[in-house]
Design a protein around this motif. Sequence first.
Motif, PDB file in Angstrom:
ATOM      1  N   LEU A  70       0.853  -1.184   0.000  1.00 24.74           N
ATOM      2  CA  LEU A  70       0.000   0.000   0.000  1.00 24.74           C
ATOM      3  C   LEU A  70       0.895   1.242   0.000  1.00 24.74           C
ATOM      4  N   ASN A  71       0.967   1.937  -1.115  1.00 21.37           N
ATOM      5  CA  ASN A  71       1.827   3.109  -1.253  1.00 21.37           C
ATOM      6  C   ASN A  71       0.997   4.392  -1.183  1.00 21.37           C
ATOM      7  N   ASN A  72       1.234   5.198  -0.113  1.00 20.74           N
ATOM      8  CA  ASN A  72       0.515   6.456   0.088  1.00 20.74           C
ATOM      9  C   ASN A  72      -0.999   6.268   0.057  1.00 20.74           C
ATOM     10  N   VAL A  73      -1.447   5.193   0.659  1.00 18.15           N
ATOM     11  CA  VAL A  73      -2.870   4.882   0.734  1.00 18.15           C
ATOM     12  C   VAL A  73      -3.362   4.940   2.182  1.00 18.15           C
ATOM     13  N   VAL A  74      -2.521   4.508   3.130  1.00 15.87           N
ATOM     14  CA  VAL A  74      -2.875   4.499   4.547  1.00 15.87           C
ATOM     15  C   VAL A  74      -2.414   5.800   5.194  1.00 15.87           C
ATOM     16  N   ALA A  75      -3.316   6.486   5.902  1.00 14.30           N
ATOM     17  CA  ALA A  75      -2.982   7.753   6.557  1.00 14.30           C
ATOM     18  C   ALA A  75      -1.799   7.565   7.509  1.00 14.30           C
ATOM     19  N   GLY A  76      -0.780   8.403   7.354  1.00 17.76           N
ATOM     20  CA  GLY A  76       0.383   8.342   8.224  1.00 17.76           C
ATOM     21  C   GLY A  76       1.463   7.379   7.796  1.00 17.76           C
ATOM     22  N   GLU A  77       1.229   6.646   6.717  1.00 15.41           N
ATOM     23  CA  GLU A  77       2.187   5.634   6.264  1.00 15.41           C
ATOM     24  C   GLU A  77       2.485   5.832   4.781  1.00 15.41           C
ATOM     25  N   SER A  78       3.761   5.994   4.441  1.00 10.57           N
ATOM     26  CA  SER A  78       4.119   6.139   3.027  1.00 10.57           C
ATOM     27  C   SER A  78       4.045   4.797   2.308  1.00 10.57           C
ATOM     28  N   SER A  79       4.339   3.705   3.026  1.00 10.73           N
ATOM     29  CA  SER A  79       4.274   2.383   2.402  1.00 10.73           C
ATOM     30  C   SER A  79       4.038   1.316   3.473  1.00 10.73           C
ATOM     31  N   VAL A  80       3.112   0.408   3.207  1.00  9.85           N
ATOM     32  CA  VAL A  80       2.821  -0.709   4.107  1.00  9.85           C
ATOM     33  C   VAL A  80       2.824  -1.995   3.282  1.00  9.85           C
ATOM     34  N   SER A  81       3.628  -2.967   3.697  1.00 11.94           N
ATOM     35  CA  SER A  81       3.699  -4.258   3.007  1.00 11.94           C
ATOM     36  C   SER A  81       2.897  -5.293   3.793  1.00 11.94           C
ATOM     37  N   VAL A  82       1.990  -5.981   3.105  1.00 11.92           N
ATOM     38  CA  VAL A  82       1.095  -6.943   3.744  1.00 11.92           C
ATOM     39  C   VAL A  82       1.243  -8.306   3.077  1.00 11.92           C
ATOM     40  N   ASP A  83       1.504  -9.339   3.868  1.00 12.35           N
ATOM     41  CA  ASP A  83       1.476 -10.716   3.362  1.00 12.35           C
ATOM     42  C   ASP A  83       0.024 -11.179   3.338  1.00 12.35           C
ATOM     43  N   ALA A  84      -0.461 -11.517   2.156  1.00 18.83           N
ATOM     44  CA  ALA A  84      -1.880 -11.828   2.003  1.00 18.83           C
ATOM     45  C   ALA A  84      -2.098 -13.213   1.418  1.00 18.83           C
ATOM     46  N   THR A  85      -3.258 -13.769   1.736  1.00 22.12           N
ATOM     47  CA  THR A  85      -3.682 -15.027   1.121  1.00 22.12           C
ATOM     48  C   THR A  85      -4.559 -14.708  -0.087  1.00 22.12           C
ATOM     49  N   LEU A  86      -4.469 -15.534  -1.116  1.00 17.51           N
ATOM     50  CA  LEU A  86      -5.284 -15.386  -2.317  1.00 17.51           C
ATOM     51  C   LEU A  86      -6.284 -16.528  -2.402  1.00 17.51           C
ATOM     52  N   THR A  87      -7.479 -16.205  -2.871  1.00 18.64           N
ATOM     53  CA  THR A  87      -8.512 -17.216  -3.089  1.00 18.64           C
ATOM     54  C   THR A  87      -9.138 -16.980  -4.453  1.00 18.64           C
ATOM     55  N   LYS A  88      -9.223 -18.034  -5.259  1.00 12.84           N
ATOM     56  CA  LYS A  88      -9.797 -17.898  -6.610  1.00 12.84           C
ATOM     57  C   LYS A  88     -11.281 -17.606  -6.523  1.00 12.84           C
ATOM     58  N   THR A  89     -11.753 -16.644  -7.324  1.00 17.19           N
ATOM     59  CA  THR A  89     -13.178 -16.347  -7.457  1.00 17.19           C
ATOM     60  C   THR A  89     -13.588 -16.582  -8.908  1.00 17.19           C
ATOM     61  N   ASP A  90     -14.865 -16.440  -9.186  1.00 14.49           N
ATOM     62  CA  ASP A  90     -15.343 -16.657 -10.550  1.00 14.49           C
ATOM     63  C   ASP A  90     -14.711 -15.674 -11.539  1.00 14.49           C
ATOM     64  N   ALA A  91     -14.435 -14.437 -11.060  1.00 17.58           N
ATOM     65  CA  ALA A  91     -13.939 -13.402 -11.972  1.00 17.58           C
ATOM     66  C   ALA A  91     -12.492 -13.005 -11.724  1.00 17.58           C
ATOM     67  N   GLY A  92     -11.837 -13.630 -10.746  1.00 18.61           N
ATOM     68  CA  GLY A  92     -10.459 -13.254 -10.446  1.00 18.61           C
ATOM     69  C   GLY A  92      -9.981 -13.846  -9.133  1.00 18.61           C
ATOM     70  N   TYR A  93      -9.535 -12.968  -8.237  1.00 17.28           N
ATOM     71  CA  TYR A  93      -9.015 -13.422  -6.950  1.00 17.28           C
ATOM     72  C   TYR A  93      -9.491 -12.510  -5.825  1.00 17.28           C
ATOM     73  N   ALA A  94      -9.683 -13.104  -4.655  1.00 19.25           N
ATOM     74  CA  ALA A  94      -9.910 -12.350  -3.423  1.00 19.25           C
ATOM     75  C   ALA A  94      -8.635 -12.422  -2.594  1.00 19.25           C
ATOM     76  N   PHE A  95      -8.382 -11.375  -1.808  1.00 16.36           N
ATOM     77  CA  PHE A  95      -7.173 -11.365  -0.979  1.00 16.36           C
ATOM     78  C   PHE A  95      -7.497 -10.858   0.417  1.00 16.36           C
ATOM     79  N   GLU A  96      -6.644 -11.235   1.374  1.00 16.35           N
ATOM     80  CA  GLU A  96      -6.847 -10.823   2.763  1.00 16.35           C
ATOM     81  C   GLU A  96      -5.517 -10.957   3.504  1.00 16.35           C
ATOM     82  N   GLY A  97      -5.207  -9.967   4.338  1.00 16.03           N
ATOM     83  CA  GLY A  97      -3.975 -10.030   5.115  1.00 16.03           C
ATOM     84  C   GLY A  97      -3.885  -8.887   6.103  1.00 16.03           C
ATOM     85  N   GLU A  98      -2.876  -8.900   6.959  1.00 10.54           N
ATOM     86  CA  GLU A  98      -2.666  -7.825   7.919  1.00 10.54           C
ATOM     87  C   GLU A  98      -1.179  -7.641   8.178  1.00 10.54           C
TER      88      GLU A  98
END
Length: 334
Positions: A70-98
């Motif tokens: 996340l580059n210049n998206v989170v208030a107060g943070e210039s960059s945040v790196s998140v390890d996320a899981t991917l799940t296949k959907t009908d039209a692409g992928y869903a993701f989730e992480g912290e």
Amino acid sequence: MKKSLIYLFSLLCMLTLVTSCSDDEKGGTDDAWKEISKDYTSDKLSIGTVSTSGTISVNAASADKATIILNNVVAGESSVSVDATLTKTDAGYAFEGESTATTCNVKVSGTIENGKLTAAISRTLTSALAGTLNLNYVPYVNDMQIAQAHAYFDTGDAQMDAMLNGMAAPVVGQLIAKEVESVTVNLGEEGTFSFSFKKVGASEETVMPPAKLQEMIKSYLTWYEKENVLYLAVHKDALTILSGLNILPENIDLETILGLLTVEGDYYTIPLQVKEEDGLTTIYLNKDILVKAWEVAKPLVGNIQDETIQSILAMVDQVMAKAKEIEFGLVFKK
């Protein structure tokens, strides 16, 4: 018998081939995950009700793992790196992480479908300031209680400094105590903030922003703290809305207001200095922003026809011009 076995073997091979093709069509064994690794910006990126000039980068390592940046998206943070899981959907992928960032813990979830990334981002602030701060009242002369103010001046003139440093805080404290009997600042760990005050003799507190508006505007207002600076932040979208409402005083325009603020990513911020000592929290403005604020305020109060006020304004003008350092604020307790 041999022909039957041959037919059976051929049938099994055909079924295996059909099943394999079917799996490929469903995306279970293809390499579609490789195609989502890219930078998402502008119309290919949505983070909720507000816009962003930032970027979300996706680096997929496999069909079920990716790094979301996340580059210049989170208030107060210039960059945040998140390890996320991917799940296949009908039209692409869903993701989730912290992830744990400088000012907060960040959770992100969303989808990458049809070439567009849609994300929901939440923050839990880790600052010790999170919670409720109450303006501190202290005893003064004749059993009087005054609000505890903080003032420090260094003009290079020892006599003037002694007068200002001895008088400014008590005078301001008395003026506040005459008008309000309590002031409360609420800094929510999810990034919301509000303040309230109770006027002397009033039965109820006044809350700003009003409770009925807090849910509506929570996407536009936030706060964070780093390196002993408390940033009150307003999203650029809110100021775009404000510019169209025509509610500013005649001789104050939006550009003048923006001149008082600092740009941090998608937000304009007011930086407030913070000192914590003996269980008390002092929140104050420094010279840079006070001088800017005075230049904005001076035209508004300069035409007041009162000799006493005019003499005070003249002294303030002199102090602002000469001061090497100024601190002015209030003292709170939890």
